[in-house]
Design a protein around this motif. Structure first.
Motif, PDB file in Angstrom:
ATOM      1  N   GLY A 158      29.977  53.087  28.409  1.00  0.00           N
ATOM      2  CA  GLY A 158      30.157  54.469  28.827  1.00  0.00           C
ATOM      3  C   GLY A 158      29.207  54.870  29.940  1.00  0.00           C
ATOM      4  N   ILE A 159      27.970  55.180  29.574  1.00  0.00           N
ATOM      5  CA  ILE A 159      27.011  55.729  30.538  1.00  0.00           C
ATOM      6  C   ILE A 159      26.701  54.744  31.664  1.00  0.00           C
ATOM      7  N   ALA A 160      26.285  53.540  31.294  1.00  0.00           N
ATOM      8  CA  ALA A 160      25.852  52.582  32.324  1.00  0.00           C
ATOM      9  C   ALA A 160      26.998  52.165  33.249  1.00  0.00           C
ATOM     10  N   LEU A 161      28.165  51.858  32.655  1.00  0.00           N
ATOM     11  CA  LEU A 161      29.267  51.361  33.475  1.00  0.00           C
ATOM     12  C   LEU A 161      29.896  52.455  34.330  1.00  0.00           C
ATOM     13  N   SER A 162      29.934  53.694  33.832  1.00  0.00           N
ATOM     14  CA  SER A 162      30.574  54.760  34.610  1.00  0.00           C
ATOM     15  C   SER A 162      29.750  55.136  35.836  1.00  0.00           C
ATOM     16  N   GLY A 163      28.430  54.941  35.768  1.00  0.00           N
ATOM     17  CA  GLY A 163      27.596  55.174  36.940  1.00  0.00           C
ATOM     18  C   GLY A 163      27.455  53.928  37.791  1.00  0.00           C
ATOM     19  N   ASP A 164      27.175  52.801  37.110  1.00  0.00           N
ATOM     20  CA  ASP A 164      27.095  51.484  37.763  1.00  0.00           C
ATOM     21  C   ASP A 164      26.184  51.535  38.991  1.00  0.00           C
ATOM     22  N   TYR A 165      24.965  52.026  38.787  1.00  0.00           N
ATOM     23  CA  TYR A 165      24.075  52.279  39.918  1.00  0.00           C
ATOM     24  C   TYR A 165      23.386  51.034  40.469  1.00  0.00           C
ATOM     25  N   THR A 377      43.944  62.245  35.647  1.00  0.00           N
ATOM     26  CA  THR A 377      44.433  61.084  36.398  1.00  0.00           C
ATOM     27  C   THR A 377      43.570  59.859  36.122  1.00  0.00           C
ATOM     28  N   GLY A 378      42.257  60.051  36.152  1.00  0.00           N
ATOM     29  CA  GLY A 378      41.360  58.941  35.851  1.00  0.00           C
ATOM     30  C   GLY A 378      41.574  58.404  34.449  1.00  0.00           C
ATOM     31  N   ALA A 379      41.730  59.330  33.487  1.00  0.00           N
ATOM     32  CA  ALA A 379      41.948  58.905  32.105  1.00  0.00           C
ATOM     33  C   ALA A 379      43.257  58.135  31.959  1.00  0.00           C
ATOM     34  N   ILE A 380      44.302  58.600  32.629  1.00  0.00           N
ATOM     35  CA  ILE A 380      45.594  57.915  32.554  1.00  0.00           C
ATOM     36  C   ILE A 380      45.496  56.504  33.125  1.00  0.00           C
ATOM     37  N   THR A 381      44.832  56.366  34.257  1.00  0.00           N
ATOM     38  CA  THR A 381      44.707  55.028  34.851  1.00  0.00           C
ATOM     39  C   THR A 381      43.849  54.114  34.001  1.00  0.00           C
ATOM     40  N   GLY A 382      43.025  54.696  33.119  1.00  0.00           N
ATOM     41  CA  GLY A 382      42.202  53.882  32.235  1.00  0.00           C
ATOM     42  C   GLY A 382      42.925  53.385  31.004  1.00  0.00           C
ATOM     43  N   LEU A 383      44.161  53.846  30.806  1.00  0.00           N
ATOM     44  CA  LEU A 383      44.891  53.466  29.604  1.00  0.00           C
ATOM     45  C   LEU A 383      45.283  51.998  29.561  1.00  0.00           C
ATOM     46  N   ASP A 384      45.156  51.301  30.689  1.00  0.00           N
ATOM     47  CA  ASP A 384      45.469  49.870  30.661  1.00  0.00           C
ATOM     48  C   ASP A 384      44.331  49.058  30.054  1.00  0.00           C
ATOM     49  N   LEU A 412      34.736  64.967  43.242  1.00  0.00           N
ATOM     50  CA  LEU A 412      36.024  64.679  42.629  1.00  0.00           C
ATOM     51  C   LEU A 412      36.228  63.173  42.448  1.00  0.00           C
ATOM     52  N   THR A 413      35.803  62.404  43.435  1.00  0.00           N
ATOM     53  CA  THR A 413      35.912  60.951  43.331  1.00  0.00           C
ATOM     54  C   THR A 413      35.076  60.433  42.172  1.00  0.00           C
ATOM     55  N   ALA A 414      33.843  60.919  42.063  1.00  0.00           N
ATOM     56  CA  ALA A 414      32.962  60.499  40.974  1.00  0.00           C
ATOM     57  C   ALA A 414      33.530  60.912  39.618  1.00  0.00           C
ATOM     58  N   LEU A 415      34.129  62.094  39.545  1.00  0.00           N
ATOM     59  CA  LEU A 415      34.714  62.574  38.291  1.00  0.00           C
ATOM     60  C   LEU A 415      35.869  61.677  37.836  1.00  0.00           C
ATOM     61  N   GLY A 416      36.756  61.335  38.763  1.00  0.00           N
ATOM     62  CA  GLY A 416      37.857  60.433  38.419  1.00  0.00           C
ATOM     63  C   GLY A 416      37.356  59.070  37.976  1.00  0.00           C
ATOM     64  N   GLN A 417      36.324  58.584  38.641  1.00  0.00           N
ATOM     65  CA  GLN A 417      35.726  57.300  38.279  1.00  0.00           C
ATOM     66  C   GLN A 417      35.174  57.332  36.862  1.00  0.00           C
ATOM     67  N   ILE A 418      34.447  58.399  36.539  1.00  0.00           N
ATOM     68  CA  ILE A 418      33.846  58.527  35.210  1.00  0.00           C
ATOM     69  C   ILE A 418      34.916  58.595  34.128  1.00  0.00           C
ATOM     70  N   ALA A 419      35.973  59.380  34.368  1.00  0.00           N
ATOM     71  CA  ALA A 419      37.049  59.504  33.378  1.00  0.00           C
ATOM     72  C   ALA A 419      37.749  58.175  33.149  1.00  0.00           C
ATOM     73  N   ALA A 420      38.031  57.462  34.231  1.00  0.00           N
ATOM     74  CA  ALA A 420      38.741  56.188  34.115  1.00  0.00           C
ATOM     75  C   ALA A 420      37.933  55.165  33.338  1.00  0.00           C
ATOM     76  N   ILE A 421      36.642  55.102  33.619  1.00  0.00           N
ATOM     77  CA  ILE A 421      35.817  54.074  32.986  1.00  0.00           C
ATOM     78  C   ILE A 421      35.486  54.436  31.541  1.00  0.00           C
ATOM     79  N   TRP A 422      35.228  55.708  31.259  1.00  0.00           N
ATOM     80  CA  TRP A 422      34.961  56.082  29.874  1.00  0.00           C
ATOM     81  C   TRP A 422      36.179  55.834  28.987  1.00  0.00           C
ATOM     82  N   VAL A 423      37.374  56.080  29.514  1.00  0.00           N
ATOM     83  CA  VAL A 423      38.584  55.852  28.720  1.00  0.00           C
ATOM     84  C   VAL A 423      38.927  54.372  28.672  1.00  0.00           C
ATOM     85  N   GLY A 424      39.017  53.733  29.831  1.00  0.00           N
ATOM     86  CA  GLY A 424      39.499  52.359  29.882  1.00  0.00           C
ATOM     87  C   GLY A 424      38.437  51.285  29.902  1.00  0.00           C
ATOM     88  N   GLY A 425      37.203  51.653  30.233  1.00  0.00           N
ATOM     89  CA  GLY A 425      36.163  50.639  30.366  1.00  0.00           C
ATOM     90  C   GLY A 425      35.562  50.170  29.063  1.00  0.00           C
TER      91      GLY A 425
END
Length: 470
Positions: A158-165, A377-384, A412-425
């Motif tokens: 969750g935290i580490a991967l969604s930021g991936d700093y 949108t990010g969450a939906i793309t994370g469903l795979d 907005l880009t960061a928000l979509g990234q976070i949603a996608a990774i928290w759901v699908g990552g």
């Protein structure tokens, strides 16, 4: 980007909704996923034989995709078994027991260790590296195995991967797609990652403490396998006597071996599967060396026995997951690979991505709607179940909304990234969070259910914060 949705898109979406509803109700979804694969295959091929064959072929596809994770978990469990039987694990975890003295300290301590580890070489290798060592410590102080899996999962995947700093794989993908500098997306993601991380971990911890106090906690141990007790050795009556000096020496060498892996990862810039392979190979060498030292004349046979036990554990855990993963992989490239290019219309980017784009194009535009749309949108793309396969999609959508509202592209880009990774990552989709679940011997479905409410609330809070930052 104008995407024309077809019958196959709507059928796929209907099955997703049904599957998620069953997960919430704690029902098994394997049968529904198989029916979904058959239905999608029939629409794509228009032949019953094509759809029937597609069921088996989708299982093969999913197994190939998951094979690396199955192997690393199996090997780590096999190695852990011999360390438990010889008592070497006791020497390895002794220093940590001084700090993780209560369930609360164990939860937050394991989470922070996982966070730091995941920043440097991603969560899956991190789970394999530290899970088997920290689980016995947690068990001694009374932290349930499922809570250990939650801590590793939320802090790592969750935290580490969604930021991936550190590795910067996620922000580079989204930034490139949005036409922004990576530094801009990373900077914009900091407050969002903090809000999401604090909200989810605090809520997860509070729910855990509340349910344990009420007696409503269920650990979700995997049926038919050793479970947590056998991983940490509590149920094992078998032991091999080694001298204290030899156990300390071997424990030190094992720790130094994994530290060397970390150094090599930095030096050679190993990431993802390469990092996992290095840890897996090291674990095999450790397994062989310790087995030969401990069992001597029986070392050859015992090495095979440990490996068999590890692989039995791995495939037993992954068995019910493969059909479910097979269905959701159809949302990405698996559909055309299994059923041919004719399964999708020209210009399609896959079922999941098409649904995400269509949703983004069908809503009115303002700051609030833009933020909510990027989250959904990010969450939906994370469903795979990947988290990364769809994050390149949120960049163009974020850019499109930022033009309409005159700013906020990076946020907005960061928000979509976070949603996608928290759901699908690896925090909601059961097969994506298997590494943490398998190491702890708990059901990935129970872990997904435990994560569901904290993650959804966290996404809502993060979206609200993003609305003010856009």
């Amino acid at each position: 980007m104008d995407i024309q949705l077809t019958a196959i898109h709507w059928v796929y979406l209907a099955f997703i909704v049904f599957i998620l509803a069953l997960l919430v109700k704690r029902r098994d979804t394997t049968l529904i996923c198989v029916v979904g694969i058959f239905t999608i295959g029939f629409i794509a091929t228009e032949t019953p034989e094509g759809s029937v064959a597609g069921i088996f072929e989708s299982f093969i596809y999913a197994t190939k995709e998951l094979l690396g994770t199955i192997f690393i978990i199996s090997i780590i469990v096999a190695m852990s078994r011999v360390l438990i039987i010889t008592g070497i694990n006791e020497m390895m975890v002794a220093p940590l027991t001084q700090f993780l003295r209560t369930p609360t300290l164990a939860f937050w301590g394991i989470g922070l260790i996982m966070f730091v580890t995941s920043l440097f070489f991603w969560p899956s290798p991190g789970v394999a590296l530290i899970g088997a060592v920290l689980l016995p410590v947690a068990a001694r102080v009374g932290l349930p195995a499922l809570a250990v899996a939650m801590a590793m999962n939320l802090f790592g995947h969750g935290i580490a991967l969604s930021g991936d700093y550190i590795i910067q794989g996620a922000p580079k993908l989204t930034a490139d797609a949005a036409g922004l500098p990576v530094s801009d997306v990373m900077e914009a993601s900091v407050p969002l990652v903090i809000v999401m991380g604090v909200a989810t971990t605090v809520l997860a911890f509070w729910h855990m403490k509340r349910d344990m106090k009420r007696g409503a906690w269920r650990d979700g141990l995997v049926k038919g396998n050793r479970g947590t007790e056998d991983i940490n050795g509590a149920s094992s009556a078998i032991s091999v006597a080694l001298s204290p000096v030899l156990k300390k020496t071997l424990a030190l060498l094992i720790v130094l071996s994994f530290i060397s892996d970390v150094v090599v990862m930095f030096a050679l810039d190993l990431q993802g599967g390469d990092a996992t392979a290095l840890i897996g190979g090291t674990a095999v060498i450790i397994l062989i060396a310790v087995t030969m030292i401990a069992h001597r004349n029986q070392g050859l046979e015992e090495t095979t026995s440990y490996l068999i036990e590890g692989f039995q554990f791995g495939f037993r855990v992954f068995g019910p997951v493969i059909p479910i993963a097979a269905f959701f992989y159809l949302g990405d490239s698996a559909l055309t690979q299994l059923f041919g290019d004719a399964a999708l219309a020209e210009g399609s980017h896959g079922l999941v991505n098409d649904l995400g784009v269509s949703f983004a194009n069908s809503v009115p535009v303002n700051e609030g709607v833009a933020a909510a749309t990027l989250t959904v949108t990010g969450a939906i793309t994370g469903l795979d179940g990947s988290g990364f396969s769809g994050i390149s999609l949120v960049g163009p959508i974020a850019n499109m909304f930022s033009i309409a509202i005159d700013g906020g592209a990076a946020t907005l880009t960061a928000l979509g990234q976070i949603a996608a990774i928290w759901v699908g990552g690896g925090t909601l989709i059961p097969w994506a969070l298997i590494p943490a679940a398998a190491i702890c011997g708990v059901s990935p479905f129970e872990l997904a259910r435990r994560n569901l409410k904290p993650v959804l609330i966290g996404l809502v809070m993060t979206t609200i914060v993003a609305m003010f930052l856009v």
